[in-house]
Design a protein around this motif. Sequence first.
Motif, mmCIF file in Angstrom:
data_model
loop_
_atom_site.group_PDB
_atom_site.id
_atom_site.type_symbol
_atom_site.label_atom_id
_atom_site.label_comp_id
_atom_site.label_asym_id
_atom_site.label_seq_id
_atom_site.Cartn_x
_atom_site.Cartn_y
_atom_site.Cartn_z
ATOM 1 N N TYR A 64 0.742 -1.214 -0.127
ATOM 2 C CA TYR A 64 -0.050 -0.126 0.105
ATOM 3 C C TYR A 64 0.969 0.995 -0.096
ATOM 4 O O TYR A 64 2.062 1.248 0.418
ATOM 5 C CB TYR A 64 -0.844 -0.062 1.358
ATOM 6 C CG TYR A 64 -2.126 -0.999 1.076
ATOM 7 C CD1 TYR A 64 -3.179 -0.952 0.318
ATOM 8 C CD2 TYR A 64 -2.119 -2.168 1.881
ATOM 9 C CE1 TYR A 64 -4.136 -1.686 0.145
ATOM 10 C CE2 TYR A 64 -3.080 -3.034 2.018
ATOM 11 C CZ TYR A 64 -4.214 -2.886 0.951
ATOM 12 O OH TYR A 64 -4.981 -3.899 1.029
ATOM 13 N N HIS A 100 4.371 0.367 2.031
ATOM 14 C CA HIS A 100 4.379 -0.614 3.151
ATOM 15 C C HIS A 100 3.645 -2.052 2.583
ATOM 16 O O HIS A 100 2.793 -2.129 1.969
ATOM 17 C CB HIS A 100 3.163 0.012 4.287
ATOM 18 C CG HIS A 100 2.613 -0.651 4.964
ATOM 19 N ND1 HIS A 100 3.154 -1.344 5.968
ATOM 20 C CD2 HIS A 100 1.311 -0.962 5.179
ATOM 21 C CE1 HIS A 100 2.629 -2.284 6.675
ATOM 22 N NE2 HIS A 100 1.333 -1.843 6.244
ATOM 23 N N VAL A 110 2.538 -5.465 2.462
ATOM 24 C CA VAL A 110 1.660 -6.436 3.406
ATOM 25 C C VAL A 110 1.616 -7.727 2.933
ATOM 26 O O VAL A 110 1.407 -8.699 3.587
ATOM 27 C CB VAL A 110 0.054 -5.580 3.022
ATOM 28 C CG1 VAL A 110 -1.054 -6.317 3.695
ATOM 29 C CG2 VAL A 110 0.214 -4.202 3.327
ATOM 30 N N SER A 154 -4.247 -13.996 12.398
ATOM 31 C CA SER A 154 -4.534 -12.901 13.403
ATOM 32 C C SER A 154 -5.018 -11.449 12.434
ATOM 33 O O SER A 154 -4.568 -11.302 11.445
ATOM 34 C CB SER A 154 -3.555 -12.558 14.576
ATOM 35 O OG SER A 154 -2.354 -12.563 13.976
ATOM 36 N N SER A 155 -5.470 -10.550 13.400
ATOM 37 C CA SER A 155 -5.702 -9.228 12.844
ATOM 38 C C SER A 155 -4.609 -8.526 12.185
ATOM 39 O O SER A 155 -3.428 -8.581 12.799
ATOM 40 C CB SER A 155 -6.334 -8.663 13.769
ATOM 41 O OG SER A 155 -6.844 -7.481 13.466
ATOM 42 N N GLY A 156 -4.695 -8.084 10.947
ATOM 43 C CA GLY A 156 -3.451 -7.327 10.142
ATOM 44 C C GLY A 156 -2.874 -8.115 9.549
ATOM 45 O O GLY A 156 -1.723 -7.890 9.033
ATOM 46 N N ALA A 157 -2.985 -9.681 9.668
ATOM 47 C CA ALA A 157 -1.836 -10.774 9.023
ATOM 48 C C ALA A 157 -1.814 -10.477 7.422
ATOM 49 O O ALA A 157 -0.983 -10.778 6.701
ATOM 50 C CB ALA A 157 -2.315 -12.102 9.282
ATOM 51 N N GLY A 158 -3.111 -9.913 6.957
ATOM 52 C CA GLY A 158 -3.198 -9.510 5.426
ATOM 53 C C GLY A 158 -4.121 -10.287 4.699
ATOM 54 O O GLY A 158 -4.192 -10.590 3.490
ATOM 55 N N LYS A 159 -4.980 -11.115 5.401
ATOM 56 C CA LYS A 159 -6.108 -12.052 4.985
ATOM 57 C C LYS A 159 -6.904 -11.242 3.927
ATOM 58 O O LYS A 159 -7.199 -11.842 2.860
ATOM 59 C CB LYS A 159 -6.972 -12.591 5.968
ATOM 60 C CG LYS A 159 -6.219 -13.347 7.128
ATOM 61 C CD LYS A 159 -7.056 -13.965 8.427
ATOM 62 C CE LYS A 159 -7.795 -12.830 9.030
ATOM 63 N NZ LYS A 159 -7.020 -12.016 9.979
ATOM 64 N N SER A 160 -7.450 -10.293 4.429
ATOM 65 C CA SER A 160 -8.663 -9.552 3.573
ATOM 66 C C SER A 160 -7.964 -9.173 2.284
ATOM 67 O O SER A 160 -8.203 -9.228 1.155
ATOM 68 C CB SER A 160 -9.170 -8.292 4.354
ATOM 69 O OG SER A 160 -10.046 -8.775 5.477
ATOM 70 N N THR A 161 -6.726 -8.517 2.419
ATOM 71 C CA THR A 161 -5.817 -8.008 1.263
ATOM 72 C C THR A 161 -5.743 -9.251 0.398
ATOM 73 O O THR A 161 -5.752 -9.256 -1.026
ATOM 74 C CB THR A 161 -4.368 -7.582 1.604
ATOM 75 O OG1 THR A 161 -4.818 -6.646 2.665
ATOM 76 C CG2 THR A 161 -3.852 -6.844 0.439
ATOM 77 N N GLU A 193 -14.747 -13.331 6.961
ATOM 78 C CA GLU A 193 -15.143 -13.286 8.474
ATOM 79 C C GLU A 193 -16.597 -13.332 8.326
ATOM 80 O O GLU A 193 -17.085 -12.452 9.280
ATOM 81 C CB GLU A 193 -14.545 -11.977 9.061
ATOM 82 C CG GLU A 193 -13.236 -11.865 9.031
ATOM 83 C CD GLU A 193 -12.388 -12.571 10.323
ATOM 84 O OE1 GLU A 193 -13.217 -13.234 11.009
ATOM 85 O OE2 GLU A 193 -11.164 -12.421 10.421
HETATM 86 N N1 LIG Z 1 -6.242 0.501 2.022
HETATM 87 C C1 LIG Z 1 -5.197 0.388 2.802
HETATM 88 N N2 LIG Z 1 -4.066 0.948 2.769
HETATM 89 C C2 LIG Z 1 -3.045 1.087 3.558
HETATM 90 N N3 LIG Z 1 -3.098 -0.194 4.357
HETATM 91 C C3 LIG Z 1 -3.895 -0.830 4.424
HETATM 92 C C4 LIG Z 1 -5.130 -1.044 3.494
HETATM 93 N N4 LIG Z 1 -5.924 -2.146 3.833
HETATM 94 C C5 LIG Z 1 -4.974 -2.703 4.612
HETATM 95 N N5 LIG Z 1 -3.997 -2.258 5.122
HETATM 96 C C6 LIG Z 1 -3.088 -2.665 5.731
HETATM 97 O O1 LIG Z 1 -2.534 -3.897 5.356
HETATM 98 C C7 LIG Z 1 -2.472 -4.861 6.645
HETATM 99 C C8 LIG Z 1 -3.056 -6.086 6.388
HETATM 100 O O2 LIG Z 1 -4.534 -5.705 6.411
HETATM 101 P P1 LIG Z 1 -5.522 -6.689 6.120
HETATM 102 O O3 LIG Z 1 -6.949 -5.935 6.308
HETATM 103 O O4 LIG Z 1 -5.560 -7.472 4.928
HETATM 104 O O5 LIG Z 1 -5.754 -7.690 7.638
HETATM 105 P P2 LIG Z 1 -6.436 -8.710 8.028
HETATM 106 O O6 LIG Z 1 -5.915 -9.954 8.229
HETATM 107 O O7 LIG Z 1 -7.856 -9.017 7.192
HETATM 108 O O8 LIG Z 1 -7.037 -8.334 9.399
HETATM 109 P P3 LIG Z 1 -8.422 -8.195 10.122
HETATM 110 O O9 LIG Z 1 -8.258 -9.859 10.841
HETATM 111 O O10 LIG Z 1 -8.161 -7.316 11.139
HETATM 112 O O11 LIG Z 1 -9.489 -8.400 9.050
HETATM 113 C C9 LIG Z 1 -2.496 -4.093 7.969
HETATM 114 O O12 LIG Z 1 -1.329 -3.671 8.411
HETATM 115 C C10 LIG Z 1 -3.358 -3.059 7.380
HETATM 116 O O13 LIG Z 1 -3.194 -1.783 8.191
#
Ligand SMILES: Nc1ncnc2c1ncn2[C@@H]1O[C@H](COP(=O)(O)OP(=O)(O)OP(=O)(O)O)[C@@H](O)[C@H]1O
Length: 263
Positions: free
Chosen positions: A11, A18, A20, A39-46, A166
């Motif tokens: 991103y 940064h 991800v 876990s939260s922030g691991a990058g799953k949604s991305t 989720e």
């Molecule tokens: N649009 C964005 N712009 C900048 N950074 C982002 C963006 N979306 C996600 N991130 C960052 O990318 C990293 C991974 O985020 P992501 O949402 O993929 O995690 P996650 O595993 O789905 O977390 P959660 O379980 O909390 O949903 C995090 O550090 C988040 O801050």
Amino acid sequence: MIQLEHLYKSYDEGPESHEVLHDINLSIRPGEVFGILGSSGAGKSTLVRCINLLERPTKGKVIIDGKDVTDATGKKLSALRSSIGMIFQNFSLFQQRTVLRNVTFPLELNRTPREEREQRARRLLTLVGLEEYADRYPSQLSGGQQQRVAIARALANNPRIMLCDEATSALDTTTTVQILDLLRRINRELDVTMVVITHSLAVARNICDRVAMIDGGDIVEMGPTEELFSDPHSDILKALIASDGAQNRRDTNTTDSTTEEEK
Ligand SMILES: Nc1ncnc2c1ncn2[C@@H]1O[C@H](COP(=O)(O)OP(=O)(O)OP(=O)(O)O)[C@@H](O)[C@H]1O
Ligand SMILES: [Mg+2]
């Protein structure tokens, strides 16, 4: 088949960049229920949003059914998106539309004639057990019912793939099991490949054929669910399994004060 090859995502390009996801490689087989655990922030949604190109990978390839779709735009991108359904933790329904008109929405976008889209929507509402609720508004439904509407809407375009981010995290245990049963039924009966993001071992155990554990943007291990959980290698999965066991013991102790050890 969904293939991610040497996929990276950053991103904020440039000096503030940064990263991800780092060098993600995975193949999800047709008809599989594939779990992404982390876990939260691991990058799953991305990671999952790269599959339908809601996020563009910075590097690497997204290959769906043998076709490299990484750079798809225009009609190709619309076709890809409509072949992939998606559901979310917060259901993301249109509050001003009735249940029926939530489900017809994707069909309005691709100009399906009114009668046909209503027929389809009613069939889908029957499939998810909500045929009686067509004229209600989302605010008049429980969380579990709202997620069923979102599932019906995600199925409107007959997708081959469904991404579930989720999908049960906001629901209680009983409702979670019902929603997972419905997703399993859709997977088997409609032959829809499922990608299921979760941070719950119970959800992964219940529904996933295989699981990838991700941590800090890397896949740290991957394999058939039971195999992975009975012989974890990464510290993060070991810790997750240990804390899950402790949680279960606490739950058992609150419902039954005599533990096995005390008997
Ligand atoms: N649009 C964005 N712009 C900048 N950074 C982002 C963006 N979306 C996600 N991130 C960052 O990318 C990293 C991974 O985020 P992501 O949402 O993929 O995690 P996650 O595993 O789905 O977390 P959660 O379980 O909390 O949903 C995090 O550090 C988040 O801050
Ligand atoms: Mg997420």
